[in-house]
Enzyme design. Structure first.
Site, PDB file in Angstrom:
ATOM      1  N   ARG A   1       0.848  -1.193   0.000  1.00 55.81           N
ATOM      2  CA  ARG A   1       0.000   0.000   0.000  1.00 55.81           C
ATOM      3  C   ARG A   1       0.885   1.245   0.000  1.00 55.81           C
ATOM      4  O   ARG A   1       1.963   1.252   0.614  1.00 55.81           O
ATOM      5  CB  ARG A   1      -0.914   0.020   1.227  1.00 55.81           C
ATOM      6  CG  ARG A   1      -1.899   1.195   1.190  1.00 55.81           C
ATOM      7  CD  ARG A   1      -2.717   1.309   2.462  1.00 55.81           C
ATOM      8  NE  ARG A   1      -3.505   2.535   2.464  1.00 55.81           N
ATOM      9  CZ  ARG A   1      -4.118   3.037   3.524  1.00 55.81           C
ATOM     10  NH1 ARG A   1      -4.034   2.409   4.686  1.00 55.81           N
ATOM     11  NH2 ARG A   1      -4.801   4.166   3.438  1.00 55.81           N
ATOM     12  N   HIS A   2       0.426   2.274  -0.672  1.00 54.95           N
ATOM     13  CA  HIS A   2       1.192   3.521  -0.752  1.00 54.95           C
ATOM     14  C   HIS A   2       1.451   4.109   0.637  1.00 54.95           C
ATOM     15  O   HIS A   2       0.767   3.787   1.614  1.00 54.95           O
ATOM     16  CB  HIS A   2       0.464   4.545  -1.628  1.00 54.95           C
ATOM     17  CG  HIS A   2      -0.870   4.978  -1.082  1.00 54.95           C
ATOM     18  ND1 HIS A   2      -1.011   5.847  -0.022  1.00 54.95           N
ATOM     19  CD2 HIS A   2      -2.134   4.649  -1.463  1.00 54.95           C
ATOM     20  CE1 HIS A   2      -2.287   6.050   0.232  1.00 54.95           C
ATOM     21  NE2 HIS A   2      -3.001   5.325  -0.625  1.00 54.95           N
ATOM     22  N   GLY A   3       2.428   5.007   0.716  1.00 55.18           N
ATOM     23  CA  GLY A   3       2.747   5.664   1.977  1.00 55.18           C
ATOM     24  C   GLY A   3       1.679   6.670   2.382  1.00 55.18           C
ATOM     25  O   GLY A   3       0.738   6.958   1.622  1.00 55.18           O
TER      26      GLY A   3
ATOM     27  N   SER B   1      -0.579   9.643   2.838  1.00 55.28           N
ATOM     28  CA  SER B   1      -0.889  10.739   1.913  1.00 55.28           C
ATOM     29  C   SER B   1      -1.413  11.951   2.674  1.00 55.28           C
ATOM     30  O   SER B   1      -1.735  11.874   3.865  1.00 55.28           O
ATOM     31  CB  SER B   1      -1.936  10.281   0.891  1.00 55.28           C
ATOM     32  OG  SER B   1      -3.179  10.068   1.538  1.00 55.28           O
ATOM     33  N   SER B   2      -1.534  13.045   1.951  1.00 55.08           N
ATOM     34  CA  SER B   2      -2.019  14.283   2.581  1.00 55.08           C
ATOM     35  C   SER B   2      -3.454  14.118   3.076  1.00 55.08           C
ATOM     36  O   SER B   2      -3.812  14.617   4.150  1.00 55.08           O
ATOM     37  CB  SER B   2      -1.924  15.443   1.589  1.00 55.08           C
ATOM     38  OG  SER B   2      -2.616  15.137   0.383  1.00 55.08           O
ATOM     39  N   TRP B   3      -4.281  13.405   2.329  1.00 51.84           N
ATOM     40  CA  TRP B   3      -5.663  13.215   2.764  1.00 51.84           C
ATOM     41  C   TRP B   3      -5.780  12.146   3.846  1.00 51.84           C
ATOM     42  O   TRP B   3      -6.718  12.178   4.632  1.00 51.84           O
ATOM     43  CB  TRP B   3      -6.553  12.891   1.561  1.00 51.84           C
ATOM     44  CG  TRP B   3      -6.849  14.117   0.732  1.00 51.84           C
ATOM     45  CD1 TRP B   3      -6.286  15.357   0.868  1.00 51.84           C
ATOM     46  CD2 TRP B   3      -7.782  14.211  -0.343  1.00 51.84           C
ATOM     47  NE1 TRP B   3      -6.794  16.220  -0.058  1.00 51.84           N
ATOM     48  CE2 TRP B   3      -7.725  15.545  -0.830  1.00 51.84           C
ATOM     49  CE3 TRP B   3      -8.644  13.316  -0.965  1.00 51.84           C
ATOM     50  CZ2 TRP B   3      -8.499  15.992  -1.891  1.00 51.84           C
ATOM     51  CZ3 TRP B   3      -9.423  13.753  -2.027  1.00 51.84           C
ATOM     52  CH2 TRP B   3      -9.358  15.077  -2.485  1.00 51.84           C
ATOM     53  N   ASN B   4      -4.846  11.188   3.888  1.00 50.96           N
ATOM     54  CA  ASN B   4      -4.784  10.290   5.047  1.00 50.96           C
ATOM     55  C   ASN B   4      -4.567  11.123   6.304  1.00 50.96           C
ATOM     56  O   ASN B   4      -5.226  10.928   7.334  1.00 50.96           O
ATOM     57  CB  ASN B   4      -3.622   9.302   4.920  1.00 50.96           C
ATOM     58  CG  ASN B   4      -3.877   8.182   3.934  1.00 50.96           C
ATOM     59  OD1 ASN B   4      -2.946   7.714   3.284  1.00 50.96           O
ATOM     60  ND2 ASN B   4      -5.110   7.736   3.808  1.00 50.96           N
TER      61      ASN B   4
ATOM     62  N   ARG C   1      -0.390   9.392  -5.485  1.00 48.41           N
ATOM     63  CA  ARG C   1       0.159   8.940  -4.202  1.00 48.41           C
ATOM     64  C   ARG C   1       0.755   7.539  -4.304  1.00 48.41           C
ATOM     65  O   ARG C   1       1.763   7.236  -3.673  1.00 48.41           O
ATOM     66  CB  ARG C   1      -0.905   9.008  -3.108  1.00 48.41           C
ATOM     67  CG  ARG C   1      -2.186   8.229  -3.375  1.00 48.41           C
ATOM     68  CD  ARG C   1      -3.241   8.562  -2.329  1.00 48.41           C
ATOM     69  NE  ARG C   1      -4.473   7.798  -2.484  1.00 48.41           N
ATOM     70  CZ  ARG C   1      -5.492   8.154  -3.257  1.00 48.41           C
ATOM     71  NH1 ARG C   1      -5.411   9.270  -3.970  1.00 48.41           N
ATOM     72  NH2 ARG C   1      -6.593   7.409  -3.324  1.00 48.41           N
TER      73      ARG C   1
ATOM     74  N   GLU D   1      -7.823   3.329  -7.420  1.00 49.59           N
ATOM     75  CA  GLU D   1      -8.677   3.191  -6.240  1.00 49.59           C
ATOM     76  C   GLU D   1     -10.154   3.279  -6.628  1.00 49.59           C
ATOM     77  O   GLU D   1     -10.513   3.793  -7.700  1.00 49.59           O
ATOM     78  CB  GLU D   1      -8.317   4.295  -5.231  1.00 49.59           C
ATOM     79  CG  GLU D   1      -9.054   4.232  -3.907  1.00 49.59           C
ATOM     80  CD  GLU D   1      -8.819   2.938  -3.130  1.00 49.59           C
ATOM     81  OE1 GLU D   1      -9.122   1.867  -3.694  1.00 49.59           O
ATOM     82  OE2 GLU D   1      -8.374   2.998  -1.969  1.00 49.59           O
TER      83      GLU D   1
END
Length: 401
Positions: free
Chosen positions: A200-202, A204-207, A251, A275
Site C-alpha cells: 500500500r502507498h505511503g 498521503s495528505s488526505w490520510n 500517491r 482506487e
C-alpha cells in the site's frame, strides 16, 4: 541498513580478491637457487604439487571474487553466492593445509624420514612461500556476510536480533502444495508459478487530514509517506522482482517510484489498480461527510457492499477491476512481481484471490506501507503467504524472499 551491509560486503570482497590475487602472484613468482655439495638446484613452486594446487585455487578464488563484485544484489543469482562463498572457503582452506604441510617440511625437515630442511639454502624462496601462505590464509578467513532477515521488536531504538533463515519452507512449516485451495483467477494455465508482493502507498495528505480519498488524484504523498516508501525499499532490497505494477494515481505512483528506484525492471502503471471511485464523498473530511451525507456515509462504512450512487456500486466495480488486474499481472512473463496501489483495491485484490465476496471487504485491513505476499500455482490458484507486514515501518527489518 541494507545499503551499509552492501557496502561492507563489497569492501570485504575487495579484500578477499586482493589477498587471493596476492597469494597467487607471490607463489608463482617464488624462485631461488642454491648449490650443495657442488650440486646446484632450483627451488620453485612447481616442484611441489601442493604449491601448484595452492596457486590454482587462489587464482580461481580471484576470478570468482572479481565476478561476484559485479553481481547485482537484487538478482536471484545473488542467493547462490552464499553457497559459492562456502565452497571457495573450503577450497582455499584445503590448499593452505596442503601447502603448509610441505612448507613445514621445507623449513624444519623430517628426521624420521631423513628429510633435511632446505630453507637455509633457499631463503628467498621460503620467504615468498611464507608470504603467499599468509595472503592465502587471509583470503580464506575473510568471508563476506550473508543475506539475513532482521527480526526485532517494534521500537526503532532497540538493537535488532538477527537470525538467518535458510530453507524457509522446511524450517517454518510452509505449504508446498495448495492446489484447489482457492478458485483460479486465470482462464488458462500459467507458464510458471508466480509470486506477487502487494504494497500500500505511503501516508498521503488526505490520510493525514482524515479525508475520503477514493480515486481522486489530489491527495499526494507526504514527507512521512516518502520515508515509509524508503523503508519499504530497504525492506525489499534483497528480493528480486521481474517487474513493478502501480496505480497511476499520484500517491501510489510516487510511492512506486521511490521503492523501485535503482531497479532495472520496468515500472508499469495499470488503470485496473486505481482506487475505488466514491463520487461526491471524495475529498470530504470524514466528520463532514457523516454530517452532510449520513445515509451514504454510514452505508459506506458499515455496509460497503450495498453502497451505491444512482445504481452504481463501487465495490462491485472494484471487484471486477481487481480480477482484471490479477489477470494482467499473472499473464505477464516473469515469476515475481511487485504491486503498489491503494487500500480499497488492495482489499479487493486480496478478497478476490481468496474467493471472498464484497461483503467481506472490511474483514481485511492494510496499513500504509503494509506488505502482503501471495503465491500462485500454474492453475492461477492463490495462497496468501503474508498479510499486511509492517515490521519494517518500526525497525530495520529486511525480508529475504
Amino acid at each position: 541498513m541494507a545499503k551499509i551491509k552492501r557496502i561492507i560486503t563489497t569492501l570485504v570482497r575487495l579484500l578477499v580478491l586482493g589477498a587471493a590475487l596476492s597469494a597467487t602472484i607471490v607463489m608463482v613468482t617464488s624462485h631461488d637457487s642454491a648449490e650443495v655439495l657442488n650440486l646446484s638446484f632450483d627451488a620453485k613452486y612447481t616442484n611441489a604439487r601442493a604449491f601448484v594446487y595452492f596457486a590454482i585455487t587462489n587464482a580461481i578464488a580471484s576470478g570468482y571474487g572479481f565476478i561476484a563484485l559485479f553481481l547485482s544484489f537484487s538478482t536471484p543469482l545473488w542467493r547462490l553466492v552464499f553457497l559459492l562463498d562456502v565452497f571457495m572457503t573450503l577450497l582455499l582452506t584445503s590448499s593452505i593445509s596442503a601447502a603448509l604441510a610441505i612448507a613445514d617440511v621445507g623449513k624444519k625437515g623430517n628426521s624420521h624420514a631423513g628429510w633435511l630442511p632446505v630453507c637455509g639454502q633457499v631463503p628467498e624462496f621460503c620467504d615468498h612461500v611464507t608470504g603467499a601462505l599468509i595472503a592465502g590464509f587471509s583470503a580464506a578467513t575473510q568471508r563476506p556476510p550473508t543475506l539475513q532477515i532482521r527480526c526485532s521488536n517494534s521500537s526503532p531504538d532497540t538493537p535488532s536480533i538477527t537470525e538467518k533463515l535458510e530453507h524457509e519452507a522446511s524450517m517454518t512449516g510452509a505449504a508446498y502444495d495448495f492446489n484447489r485451495a482457492t478458485t483460479s483467477l486465470t482462464r488458462k494455465l500459467l507458464s510458471s508459478p508466480k509470486k506477487v508482493t502487494l504494497v500500500r502507498h505511503g501516508l498521503s495528505s488526505w490520510n493525514q487530514e482524515s479525508r475520503i480519498q477514493g480515486s481522486s488524484n489530489l491527495s499526494v504523498l507526504t514527507e512521512t509517506g516518502v520515508r515509509q516508501a524508503e523503508r519499504c525499499r530497504e525492506a525489499l532490497a534483497n528480493i528480486y522482482f521481474d517487474q513493478c505494477f502501480s496505480s497511476p494515481i499520484c500517491r501510489a505512483k510516487s510511492t512506486a517510484e521511490v521503492i523501485w528506484q535503482g531497479r532495472e525492471g520496468p515500472l508499469v502503471f495499470l488503470d485496473s489498480l486505481e482506487e475505488a471511485h466514491l463520487f461526491f464523498l471524495e475529498g470530504m473530511k470524514n466528520v463532514d461527510a457523516r454530517r452532510e451525507y449520513p445515509k451514504e456515509y454510514i452505508t459506506w462504512r458499515e455496509d460497503p457492499a450495498n453502497f451505491n450512487v444512482n445504481g452504481v456500486y463501487p465495490l462491485q466495480k472494484i471487484w471486477a477491476t481487481a480480477s482484471e488486474a490479477w489477470r494482467e499481472i499473472l499473464y505477464t512473463p516473469g515469476e515475481h512481481f511487485l504491486v503498489i496501489t491503494h487500500k480499497s483495491i488492495l482489499r479487493a485484490l486480496i478478497c478476490t484471490a481468496l474467493g471472498l465476496s464484497p461483503e467481506r471487504f472490511r474483514a481485511i485491513d492494510v496499513n500504509n506501507g503494509g506488505i502482503t505476499v501471495f503465491k500462485f500455482n500454474t492453475r492461477g490458484e492463490a495462497m496468501l503467504q503474508s498479510l499486511n507486514m509492517t515490521a519494517h515501518m518500526y525497525s530495520n527489518h529486511i525480508y529475504l524472499n
